[in-house]
Design an enzyme around this catalytic site. Structure first.
Site, short mmCIF file in Angstrom:
data_model
loop_
_atom_site.label_atom_id
_atom_site.label_comp_id
_atom_site.label_asym_id
_atom_site.label_seq_id
_atom_site.Cartn_x
_atom_site.Cartn_y
_atom_site.Cartn_z
N ASN A 180 -11.63 -17.38 93.31
CA ASN A 180 -12.78 -16.53 92.99
C ASN A 180 -13.21 -15.78 94.25
O ASN A 180 -13.75 -16.39 95.17
CB ASN A 180 -13.91 -17.41 92.44
CG ASN A 180 -15.16 -16.62 92.08
OD1 ASN A 180 -15.28 -15.44 92.42
ND2 ASN A 180 -16.07 -17.27 91.39
N CYS B 293 -21.22 -12.17 92.30
CA CYS B 293 -19.91 -11.84 91.72
C CYS B 293 -19.95 -10.61 90.82
O CYS B 293 -18.91 -10.04 90.50
CB CYS B 293 -19.36 -13.04 90.95
SG CYS B 293 -19.13 -14.47 92.00
N HIS C 244 -13.82 -10.78 85.71
CA HIS C 244 -14.11 -11.51 86.95
C HIS C 244 -13.24 -12.76 86.97
O HIS C 244 -13.13 -13.47 85.97
CB HIS C 244 -15.59 -11.87 87.01
CG HIS C 244 -15.93 -12.77 88.16
ND1 HIS C 244 -15.47 -12.53 89.43
CD2 HIS C 244 -16.67 -13.90 88.22
CE1 HIS C 244 -15.92 -13.49 90.24
NE2 HIS C 244 -16.65 -14.33 89.53
N1 COA Z 1 -11.33 -32.35 92.59
C1 COA Z 1 -11.35 -33.48 91.88
N2 COA Z 1 -12.38 -33.88 91.14
C2 COA Z 1 -13.46 -33.07 91.12
C3 COA Z 1 -13.52 -31.88 91.87
C4 COA Z 1 -12.39 -31.53 92.63
N3 COA Z 1 -12.33 -30.40 93.35
N4 COA Z 1 -14.72 -31.30 91.65
C5 COA Z 1 -15.40 -32.10 90.82
N5 COA Z 1 -14.65 -33.18 90.49
C6 COA Z 1 -14.96 -34.29 89.61
C7 COA Z 1 -16.45 -34.48 89.40
O1 COA Z 1 -17.00 -35.25 90.45
C8 COA Z 1 -16.47 -35.20 88.09
O2 COA Z 1 -16.17 -36.56 88.32
P1 COA Z 1 -16.89 -37.71 87.45
O3 COA Z 1 -16.48 -37.45 86.03
O4 COA Z 1 -16.32 -38.94 88.03
O5 COA Z 1 -18.36 -37.52 87.68
C9 COA Z 1 -15.29 -34.62 87.31
O6 COA Z 1 -14.45 -34.00 88.31
C10 COA Z 1 -15.68 -33.61 86.29
O7 COA Z 1 -16.59 -32.71 86.88
P2 COA Z 1 -17.18 -31.50 86.07
O8 COA Z 1 -18.08 -30.72 86.98
O9 COA Z 1 -17.73 -31.98 84.76
O10 COA Z 1 -15.85 -30.67 85.77
P3 COA Z 1 -15.68 -29.40 84.92
O11 COA Z 1 -14.65 -29.60 83.90
O12 COA Z 1 -16.99 -28.79 84.49
O13 COA Z 1 -15.05 -28.40 85.98
C11 COA Z 1 -15.72 -26.54 87.30
C12 COA Z 1 -15.79 -28.02 87.12
C13 COA Z 1 -16.52 -26.16 88.53
C14 COA Z 1 -14.27 -26.13 87.49
C15 COA Z 1 -16.29 -25.85 86.04
O14 COA Z 1 -17.54 -26.40 85.71
C16 COA Z 1 -16.44 -24.39 86.21
O15 COA Z 1 -15.49 -23.67 86.35
N6 COA Z 1 -17.68 -23.89 86.15
C17 COA Z 1 -17.97 -22.49 86.33
C18 COA Z 1 -17.94 -22.22 87.78
C19 COA Z 1 -17.88 -20.78 88.10
O16 COA Z 1 -17.23 -20.02 87.45
N7 COA Z 1 -18.58 -20.43 89.16
C20 COA Z 1 -18.55 -19.14 89.70
C21 COA Z 1 -19.42 -18.24 88.97
S1 COA Z 1 -19.24 -16.64 89.59
#
Ligand code: COA
Length: 322
Positions: free
Chosen positions: A279, A113, A249
């Site tokens: 993204n 990215c 980004h």
């Molecule tokens: N829909 C519904 N539930 C989802 C899901 C989806 N698409 N994806 C994950 N979950 C669930 C998980 O299983 C978890 O369930 P649980 O509590 O029963 O275990 C719950 O949602 C929370 O998951 P978590 O990973 O803790 O959520 P989060 O608040 O961290 O959000 C992201 C997840 C990916 C949105 C967040 O971590 C994020 O944005 N991270 C950075 C990612 C990024 O920018 N990547 C690219 C870099 S270039």
């Protein structure tokens, strides 16, 4: 003294739009979860026969038209991409042929990215040293090709697209400074853990997919982006108020808000496209830049802070006098 200046921008998104509602039918997710956790409403997905080079070509032609240059003047082509058309030749070489340009250096940069920020810095250095005068710099991706459409933790986040700029030699800056970083220690937080040389069978059977430890990536992203904002301001002896526009980004609105907060910036001075594009990896910054140039928010003379982070982990920022 030679500097480099952005003289034209272009962007392209595939026609096909995928809404959160459509994802609800594919994986166990909800529009509400995606919007609240990421800010994403929809993303564009390349058609089956549409490649990264196709997207890059559309964006490049728009940037060339916006700058008013003759394509024959281009003497450097760099594409930031993690999803090249083929293993080789580079997507930049494929694009060079389509544009009818011969002989100039053309290569891809792989910094996931952060790819466009890396590519822009390299092009700026070519121009400052006199090795090039007119660079076509692109971020282009078809990330949909490396998504596991059964993994709700990744497939809802990404989209396809391309953004391009023409960078020309100029007596006035231009690109004020660039700050690139990487720390391979974190390589497993965000990866496609298979490819040409490791687990090539996954590449052959089409199961080389993005894997991500979202929570960990989130924490490192907020930390590193906070530090790079300070580094960029200090290098240019600028205060936070001197930045007119943040062009970040587009991974997640919560990460973008944290960077804006660090800059004491209200969100109306932040270019936000993640809601519409998802993204798009290396394409995200040049696409956001193009949107804001074309809708008139970004004006000549404005000071822009471009920043990105991604797999590697890599991160970087560029300060631009537009
Ligand atoms: N829909 C519904 N539930 C989802 C899901 C989806 N698409 N994806 C994950 N979950 C669930 C998980 O299983 C978890 O369930 P649980 O509590 O029963 O275990 C719950 O949602 C929370 O998951 P978590 O990973 O803790 O959520 P989060 O608040 O961290 O959000 C992201 C997840 C990916 C949105 C967040 O971590 C994020 O944005 N991270 C950075 C990612 C990024 O920018 N990547 C690219 C870099 S270039």
């Amino acid at each position: 003294m030679i500097y480099s200046r952005i003289t034209g921008t272009g962007g392209y998104l595939p026609e096909k739009i995928m809404t959160n509602g459509e994802l609800e039918r594919i994986v166990d997710t909800s529009d509400e979860w995606i919007k609240t956790r990421t800010g994403i409403i929809k993303r564009h997905i390349a058609a089956e026969n549409e490649t990264t080079c196709d997207l890059a070509e559309h964006a490049a032609l728009k940037a060339i038209a916006a700058s008013g240059i003759n394509p024959g003047k281009i003497d450097l082509i760099i594409i930031g991409t993690t999803t090249p058309d083929v293993i080789f030749p580079s997507t930049a070489c494929l694009l060079q042929k389509r544009l009818g340009i011969h002989g100039c250096p053309a290569f891809d940069v792989q910094a996931v990215c952060t790819g466009f920020i890396y590519a822009l810095d390299i092009a700026d250095k070519f121009i400052r040293t006199g090795a090039a005068t007119t660079a076509l710099v692109i971020g282009a991706e078809t990330l949909s090709r490396i998504l596991d459409w059964t993994d709700r933790s990744t497939c809802v986040l990404f989209g396809d697209g391309a953004g391009a700029v023409i960078l020309e030699a100029s007596p006035e800056p231009g690109i004020m400074s660039s700050h690139l970083h990487a720390d391979g220690e974190y390589n497993e937080l965000l990866q496609v853990p298979a490819g040409i040389s490791r687990y090539p069978e996954k590449l052959k059977n089409g199961t080389a997919f993005i894997q991500m430890q979202g929570n960990e990536v989130f924490k490192v992203a907020v930390n590193t982006l906070g530090r790079i904002v300070d580094e960029t301001l200090e290098a240019n002896h600028l205060e936070k108020e001197d930045i007119d526009w943040l062009v970040p980004h587009q991974a997640n609105t919560r990460i973008i808000s944290a960077t804006a907060k660090k800059l004491n910036m209200s969100m109306d001075r932040v270019i936000l496209t993640v809601d519409q594009h998802g993204n798009t990896s290396a394409a995200s910054v040049p696409l956001a830049l193009d949107v804001a140039v074309r809708d008139g928010r970004i004006q000549r003379g404005d000071t822009l802070l471009l920043e990105a982070f991604g797999g590697g982990l890599t991160w970087g920022a560029t300060l631009v006098k537009y």
